[in-house]
Motif scaffolding. Structure first.
Motif, PDB file in Angstrom:
ATOM      1  N   LEU A 110      55.845   7.036 -90.907  1.00 23.92           N
ATOM      2  CA  LEU A 110      55.088   8.208 -91.360  1.00 23.92           C
ATOM      3  C   LEU A 110      55.624   9.520 -90.797  1.00 23.92           C
ATOM      4  CD1 LEU A 110      52.769   8.789 -93.268  1.00 23.92           C
ATOM      5  CD2 LEU A 110      51.222   8.682 -91.322  1.00 23.92           C
ATOM      6  N   ASP A 111      55.947   9.549 -89.515  1.00 25.59           N
ATOM      7  CA  ASP A 111      56.439  10.795 -88.933  1.00 25.59           C
ATOM      8  C   ASP A 111      57.748  11.242 -89.576  1.00 25.59           C
ATOM      9  OD1 ASP A 111      57.652   8.548 -87.711  1.00 25.59           O
ATOM     10  OD2 ASP A 111      58.222   9.729 -85.956  1.00 25.59           O
ATOM     11  N   GLU A 112      58.602  10.300 -89.940  1.00 24.00           N
ATOM     12  CA  GLU A 112      59.867  10.661 -90.586  1.00 24.00           C
ATOM     13  C   GLU A 112      59.677  11.002 -92.063  1.00 24.00           C
ATOM     14  OE1 GLU A 112      63.660   8.695 -88.989  1.00 24.00           O
ATOM     15  OE2 GLU A 112      62.130   7.113 -88.865  1.00 24.00           O
ATOM     16  N   ILE A 113      58.781  10.301 -92.733  1.00 20.05           N
ATOM     17  CA  ILE A 113      58.532  10.592 -94.154  1.00 20.05           C
ATOM     18  C   ILE A 113      58.082  12.041 -94.318  1.00 20.05           C
ATOM     19  CG2 ILE A 113      57.023  10.081 -96.120  1.00 20.05           C
ATOM     20  CD1 ILE A 113      57.171   7.107 -95.235  1.00 20.05           C
ATOM     21  N   GLY A 114      57.302  12.532 -93.393  1.00 21.35           N
ATOM     22  CA  GLY A 114      56.841  13.918 -93.438  1.00 21.35           C
ATOM     23  C   GLY A 114      57.973  14.935 -93.399  1.00 21.35           C
ATOM     24  N   ARG A 115      59.132  14.515 -92.911  1.00 19.10           N
ATOM     25  CA  ARG A 115      60.291  15.406 -92.843  1.00 19.10           C
ATOM     26  C   ARG A 115      61.339  15.082 -93.912  1.00 19.10           C
ATOM     27  NH1 ARG A 115      59.424  13.968 -87.471  1.00 19.10           N
ATOM     28  NH2 ARG A 115      61.218  12.608 -87.454  1.00 19.10           N
ATOM     29  N   CYS A 116      61.027  14.166 -94.802  1.00 22.62           N
ATOM     30  CA  CYS A 116      61.974  13.748 -95.844  1.00 22.62           C
ATOM     31  C   CYS A 116      61.937  14.695 -97.043  1.00 22.62           C
ATOM     32  CB  CYS A 116      61.653  12.324 -96.302  1.00 22.62           C
ATOM     33  SG  CYS A 116      62.227  11.049 -95.169  1.00 22.62           S
ATOM     34  N   THR A 117      62.746  14.362 -98.024  1.00 23.02           N
ATOM     35  CA  THR A 117      62.820  15.144 -99.248  1.00 23.02           C
ATOM     36  C   THR A 117      61.508  15.038-100.030  1.00 23.02           C
ATOM     37  OG1 THR A 117      63.658  13.276-100.533  1.00 23.02           O
ATOM     38  CG2 THR A 117      65.300  14.693 -99.442  1.00 23.02           C
ATOM     39  N   ASP A 118      61.342  15.972-100.968  1.00 21.57           N
ATOM     40  CA  ASP A 118      60.159  15.929-101.826  1.00 21.57           C
ATOM     41  C   ASP A 118      60.059  14.605-102.575  1.00 21.57           C
ATOM     42  OD1 ASP A 118      59.398  18.463-101.043  1.00 21.57           O
ATOM     43  OD2 ASP A 118      60.189  19.463-102.830  1.00 21.57           O
ATOM     44  N   ALA A 119      61.191  14.049-102.993  1.00 26.96           N
ATOM     45  CA  ALA A 119      61.175  12.788-103.743  1.00 26.96           C
ATOM     46  C   ALA A 119      60.591  11.658-102.901  1.00 26.96           C
ATOM     47  CB  ALA A 119      62.584  12.428-104.214  1.00 26.96           C
ATOM     48  N   THR A 120      60.967  11.604-101.638  1.00 22.86           N
ATOM     49  CA  THR A 120      60.433  10.560-100.753  1.00 22.86           C
ATOM     50  C   THR A 120      58.959  10.788-100.490  1.00 22.86           C
ATOM     51  OG1 THR A 120      62.591  10.237 -99.722  1.00 22.86           O
ATOM     52  CG2 THR A 120      60.676   9.455 -98.493  1.00 22.86           C
ATOM     53  N   ARG A 121      58.582  12.025-100.227  1.00 25.80           N
ATOM     54  CA  ARG A 121      57.167  12.317 -99.974  1.00 25.80           C
ATOM     55  C   ARG A 121      56.318  12.051-101.216  1.00 25.80           C
ATOM     56  NH1 ARG A 121      58.559  17.418 -98.447  1.00 25.80           N
ATOM     57  NH2 ARG A 121      56.561  18.227 -99.063  1.00 25.80           N
ATOM     58  N   GLN A 122      56.861  12.321-102.392  1.00 28.00           N
ATOM     59  CA  GLN A 122      56.138  12.037-103.636  1.00 28.00           C
ATOM     60  C   GLN A 122      55.995  10.525-103.843  1.00 28.00           C
ATOM     61  OE1 GLN A 122      54.518  14.193-105.565  1.00 28.00           O
ATOM     62  NE2 GLN A 122      53.787  12.507-106.809  1.00 28.00           N
ATOM     63  N   ALA A 123      57.073   9.783-103.579  1.00 28.66           N
ATOM     64  CA  ALA A 123      57.016   8.318-103.699  1.00 28.66           C
ATOM     65  C   ALA A 123      55.977   7.757-102.727  1.00 28.66           C
ATOM     66  CB  ALA A 123      58.394   7.704-103.432  1.00 28.66           C
ATOM     67  N   TYR A 124      55.941   8.321-101.530  1.00 24.95           N
ATOM     68  CA  TYR A 124      54.967   7.878-100.543  1.00 24.95           C
ATOM     69  C   TYR A 124      53.547   8.192-101.012  1.00 24.95           C
ATOM     70  CZ  TYR A 124      52.236   7.195 -96.411  1.00 24.95           C
ATOM     71  OH  TYR A 124      51.264   6.744 -95.551  1.00 24.95           O
ATOM     72  N   THR A 125      53.328   9.385-101.490  1.00 26.54           N
ATOM     73  CA  THR A 125      51.994   9.800-101.932  1.00 26.54           C
ATOM     74  C   THR A 125      51.474   8.894-103.041  1.00 26.54           C
ATOM     75  OG1 THR A 125      52.447  12.093-101.315  1.00 26.54           O
ATOM     76  CG2 THR A 125      50.647  11.721-102.877  1.00 26.54           C
ATOM     77  N   VAL A 126      52.302   8.654-104.042  1.00 25.55           N
ATOM     78  CA  VAL A 126      51.899   7.788-105.164  1.00 25.55           C
ATOM     79  C   VAL A 126      51.580   6.381-104.661  1.00 25.55           C
ATOM     80  CG1 VAL A 126      52.729   6.675-107.279  1.00 25.55           C
ATOM     81  CG2 VAL A 126      53.111   9.126-106.921  1.00 25.55           C
ATOM     82  N   GLY A 127      52.452   5.840-103.819  1.00 16.24           N
ATOM     83  CA  GLY A 127      52.255   4.477-103.321  1.00 16.24           C
ATOM     84  C   GLY A 127      51.047   4.317-102.438  1.00 16.24           C
ATOM     85  N   VAL A 128      50.845   5.264-101.520  1.00 13.06           N
ATOM     86  CA  VAL A 128      49.717   5.124-100.601  1.00 13.06           C
ATOM     87  C   VAL A 128      48.395   5.352-101.322  1.00 13.06           C
ATOM     88  CG1 VAL A 128      49.450   7.456 -99.615  1.00 13.06           C
ATOM     89  CG2 VAL A 128      49.124   5.459 -98.176  1.00 13.06           C
ATOM     90  N   LEU A 129      48.363   6.254-102.294  1.00 10.55           N
ATOM     91  CA  LEU A 129      47.111   6.453-103.034  1.00 10.55           C
ATOM     92  C   LEU A 129      46.764   5.238-103.890  1.00 10.55           C
ATOM     93  CD1 LEU A 129      47.276  10.233-104.008  1.00 10.55           C
ATOM     94  CD2 LEU A 129      45.889   9.129-102.223  1.00 10.55           C
ATOM     95  N   ALA A 130      47.770   4.535-104.382  1.00  8.10           N
ATOM     96  CA  ALA A 130      47.498   3.301-105.125  1.00  8.10           C
ATOM     97  C   ALA A 130      46.850   2.260-104.204  1.00  8.10           C
ATOM     98  CB  ALA A 130      48.786   2.756-105.742  1.00  8.10           C
ATOM     99  N   ILE A 131      47.342   2.174-102.975  1.00 11.81           N
ATOM    100  CA  ILE A 131      46.744   1.251-101.997  1.00 11.81           C
ATOM    101  C   ILE A 131      45.309   1.670-101.695  1.00 11.81           C
ATOM    102  CG2 ILE A 131      46.822   0.537 -99.571  1.00 11.81           C
ATOM    103  CD1 ILE A 131      49.923   0.637 -99.842  1.00 11.81           C
ATOM    104  N   ILE A 132      45.099   2.936-101.459  1.00 15.84           N
ATOM    105  CA  ILE A 132      43.757   3.445-101.143  1.00 15.84           C
ATOM    106  C   ILE A 132      42.811   3.209-102.317  1.00 15.84           C
ATOM    107  CG2 ILE A 132      42.422   5.542-100.660  1.00 15.84           C
ATOM    108  CD1 ILE A 132      44.042   4.339 -98.261  1.00 15.84           C
ATOM    109  N   ASP A 133      43.289   3.433-103.527  1.00 12.15           N
ATOM    110  CA  ASP A 133      42.434   3.223-104.698  1.00 12.15           C
ATOM    111  C   ASP A 133      42.035   1.751-104.841  1.00 12.15           C
ATOM    112  OD1 ASP A 133      42.408   5.921-105.244  1.00 12.15           O
ATOM    113  OD2 ASP A 133      43.953   5.809-106.793  1.00 12.15           O
ATOM    114  N   ASP A 134      42.948   0.840-104.540  1.00 10.83           N
ATOM    115  CA  ASP A 134      42.599  -0.584-104.548  1.00 10.83           C
ATOM    116  C   ASP A 134      41.541  -0.875-103.484  1.00 10.83           C
ATOM    117  OD1 ASP A 134      44.461  -0.964-106.537  1.00 10.83           O
ATOM    118  OD2 ASP A 134      45.852  -2.130-105.318  1.00 10.83           O
ATOM    119  N   PHE A 135      41.726  -0.274-102.335  1.00 13.77           N
ATOM    120  CA  PHE A 135      40.805  -0.472-101.215  1.00 13.77           C
ATOM    121  C   PHE A 135      39.417   0.059-101.557  1.00 13.77           C
ATOM    122  CE2 PHE A 135      39.542  -0.190 -96.728  1.00 13.77           C
ATOM    123  CZ  PHE A 135      40.178  -1.293 -96.193  1.00 13.77           C
ATOM    124  N   THR A 136      39.367   1.258-102.134  1.00 13.39           N
ATOM    125  CA  THR A 136      38.063   1.834-102.458  1.00 13.39           C
ATOM    126  C   THR A 136      37.372   1.074-103.584  1.00 13.39           C
ATOM    127  OG1 THR A 136      39.092   3.471-103.914  1.00 13.39           O
ATOM    128  CG2 THR A 136      38.631   4.164-101.666  1.00 13.39           C
TER     129      THR A 136
END
Length: 199
Positions: free
Chosen positions: A109-135
């Protein structure tokens, strides 16, 4: 010798999978292209047949790791029992002690925050999918109402796991995990109660 499209796709997937383990173990900055390719049993020269840059590989790998995590989480029991199972697995000594096989958020997570927009966007989409399943497990009638609170609990779980990994005192590290489980379950249960009160 020319290989078919299927072979190229299999090779690309092997690179992504081995990169996932290496990145989570050694970090993004600590994993050079040569090491990532060697892990996949390939030469440096083969890298650019599959990816335009290391940044593209990182973004693709982050997305793939989160997809795998989501698939794994979907295999647990439904409802509250599944939520508790997820929390306990996540905040376990086994998960803590095997970062290469675990959650990409806790490892990167600490490194993803310093990555390119593409990586941060991929992370955002993926983590929100996990959260949505959880909720959907917590609040099946209105999962959106629990999204932000669940994301915050997830952030706490990530931090708990990271802290437990960093502590040299094993007994204290284990105690942090146990308290993290209690905290996460208490907050998630409170979220469910609050949602039910609004229905």
């Amino acid at each position: 010798m020319r290989y078919g499209r299927e072979h190229k796709q299999e090779t690309r997937q092997r690179i992504i999978e081995t990169a996932g383990r290496r990145l989570k173990k050694d970090g993004i900055d600590g994993s050079g292209v040569a090491t990532l390719m060697a892990d996949a049993g390939l030469t440096n020269g083969a890298f650019y047949a599959h990816f335009a840059s290391k940044e593209e590989l990182v973004a693709t790998t982050v997305a793939d790791q989160l997809r795998e995590q989501r698939e794994h989480l979907s295999e647990v029991a439904p409802g509250r029992a599944g939520v508790e199972q997820i929390v306990r697995q996540y905040l376990s000594a086994e998960h803590r002690d095997n970062p290469g096989e675990g959650c990409p958020s806790a490892a990167l997570l600490d490194e993803i925050g310093r990555c390119t927009d593409a990586t941060r966007q991929a992370y955002t989409v993926g983590v929100l999918a996990i959260i949505d399943d959880f909720t959907a497990r917590l609040a099946p009638h209105d999962p959106q109402s629990a999204r932000l609170k669940t994301l915050t609990v997830y952030a706490g779980m990530i931090g708990t796991l990271q802290l437990s990994r960093a502590l040299a005192d094993r007994q204290l590290a284990d105690a942090v995990l146990e308290q993290g489980i209690d905290n996460a379950l208490t907050l998630l249960d409170a979220t469910v109660v609050a949602i039910l009160e609004t229905i």
